[in-house]
Design a protein around this motif. Structure first.
Motif, PDB file in Angstrom:
ATOM      1  N   CYS A  66       0.836  -1.212   0.000  1.00  0.00           N
ATOM      2  CA  CYS A  66       0.000   0.000   0.000  1.00  0.00           C
ATOM      3  C   CYS A  66       0.864   1.252   0.000  1.00  0.00           C
ATOM      4  O   CYS A  66       0.571   2.223  -0.705  1.00  0.00           O
ATOM      5  N   ILE A  67       1.931   1.241   0.788  1.00  0.00           N
ATOM      6  CA  ILE A  67       2.826   2.387   0.833  1.00  0.00           C
ATOM      7  C   ILE A  67       3.450   2.637  -0.537  1.00  0.00           C
ATOM      8  O   ILE A  67       3.573   3.775  -0.997  1.00  0.00           O
ATOM      9  N   LEU A  68       3.824   1.544  -1.228  1.00  0.00           N
ATOM     10  CA  LEU A  68       4.522   1.677  -2.504  1.00  0.00           C
ATOM     11  C   LEU A  68       3.583   1.925  -3.679  1.00  0.00           C
ATOM     12  O   LEU A  68       4.047   2.156  -4.790  1.00  0.00           O
ATOM     13  N   MET A 109       8.984  -9.601  -1.257  1.00  0.00           N
ATOM     14  CA  MET A 109       8.277  -9.867  -2.500  1.00  0.00           C
ATOM     15  C   MET A 109       7.648  -8.603  -3.065  1.00  0.00           C
ATOM     16  O   MET A 109       7.828  -8.272  -4.244  1.00  0.00           O
ATOM     17  N   CYS A 110       6.904  -7.872  -2.234  1.00  0.00           N
ATOM     18  CA  CYS A 110       6.191  -6.709  -2.754  1.00  0.00           C
ATOM     19  C   CYS A 110       7.147  -5.574  -3.105  1.00  0.00           C
ATOM     20  O   CYS A 110       6.820  -4.721  -3.932  1.00  0.00           O
ATOM     21  N   ILE A 111       8.341  -5.562  -2.496  1.00  0.00           N
ATOM     22  CA  ILE A 111       9.331  -4.543  -2.858  1.00  0.00           C
ATOM     23  C   ILE A 111      10.030  -4.930  -4.156  1.00  0.00           C
ATOM     24  O   ILE A 111      10.173  -4.115  -5.073  1.00  0.00           O
ATOM     25  N   GLY A 112      10.472  -6.178  -4.249  1.00  0.00           N
ATOM     26  CA  GLY A 112      11.187  -6.618  -5.438  1.00  0.00           C
ATOM     27  C   GLY A 112      10.348  -6.548  -6.693  1.00  0.00           C
ATOM     28  O   GLY A 112      10.824  -6.158  -7.762  1.00  0.00           O
ATOM     29  N   LEU A 113       9.061  -6.908  -6.582  1.00  0.00           N
ATOM     30  CA  LEU A 113       8.178  -6.861  -7.749  1.00  0.00           C
ATOM     31  C   LEU A 113       7.881  -5.435  -8.189  1.00  0.00           C
ATOM     32  O   LEU A 113       7.478  -5.210  -9.335  1.00  0.00           O
ATOM     33  N   ARG A 114       8.079  -4.485  -7.290  1.00  0.00           N
ATOM     34  CA  ARG A 114       7.799  -3.084  -7.617  1.00  0.00           C
ATOM     35  C   ARG A 114       8.924  -2.462  -8.439  1.00  0.00           C
ATOM     36  O   ARG A 114       8.735  -1.419  -9.055  1.00  0.00           O
TER      37      ARG A 114
END
Length: 200
Positions: free
Chosen positions: A71-73, A144-149
């Motif tokens: 959500c933050i990203l 995961m959610c950082i790398g995919l971003r």
């Protein structure tokens, strides 16, 4: 190919369903016997006959952290990692954990202790102190959610920076911070290969 936000949302939805299955309202999260889980799964009709939905199937505390980071990203005007973004992320981590019933989802004690230490009035207060005895996956599960971003090689510098800064919000150990960095780089390259036809 669908836009990045659409693919990002789809990947997170799949991860939530998988986590709900593995967590099983906490029944399977700490079970060390794969055979026991498999037997119980078969008694439920097998994985193809399950209907993963609330309230029978909830997500774990780690998935809540992953969704919080996502959500933050996505909801913020996020282009570069700034001190303001880190403060906002720490503020939401500290304020939203109770709203999400975090304590009812078996979070590890290191995570809960770190959350209490957060004082996100500035960047310094948004990072927990070093704890040589701290053992937690709270930082790494957000990889995961950082790398995919950040799937593009040109974004590697931003990827490293966001992994370090976001990791310090809940990571009290250098080894755990490296775990986060390794995992999100893995997701970054998987995403890049997938987008460029290098993976089936």
């Amino acid at each position: 190919m669908p836009p990045l936000d659409t693919r990002y949302q789809a990947a997170l939805q799949l991860s939530v369903v998988g986590d709900s299955l593995g967590f099983k309202n906490g029944d399977w999260s700490n079970c060390s016997s794969g055979l026991q889980i498999f037997d119980e799964l078969e008694k439920l009709g097998g994985v193809n006959n399950l209907n993963i939905k609330l309230p029978e199937w909830t997500v774990s505390s780690y998935t809540l952290l992953r969704l919080h980071t996502a959500c933050i990203l996505t909801c913020e005007q996020y282009q570069k990692v700034t001190g303001e973004l880190i403060i906002r992320a720490a503020q939401q981590c500290k304020s939203s954990a109770n709203c999400w019933d975090m304590k009812d989802r078996n979070p590890d004690q290191t995570f809960m202790a770190a959350r209490e230490k957060l004082n996100p009035i500035n960047v310094r207060g948004s990072c927990v102190p070093f704890d040589p005895n701290g053992i937690s996956s709270a930082a790494a599960v957000r990889g995961m959610c950082i790398g995919l971003r950040h799937p593009n090689p040109a974004e590697l510098h931003d990827l490293i920076k966001v992994s370090i800064d976001f990791g310090r919000i809940f990571t009290q150990q250098d080894t755990l911070a490296l775990w986060l960095l390794h995992y999100l780089h893995h997701m970054h390259y998987r995403r890049y290969l997938s987008d460029n036809g290098g993976m089936d």
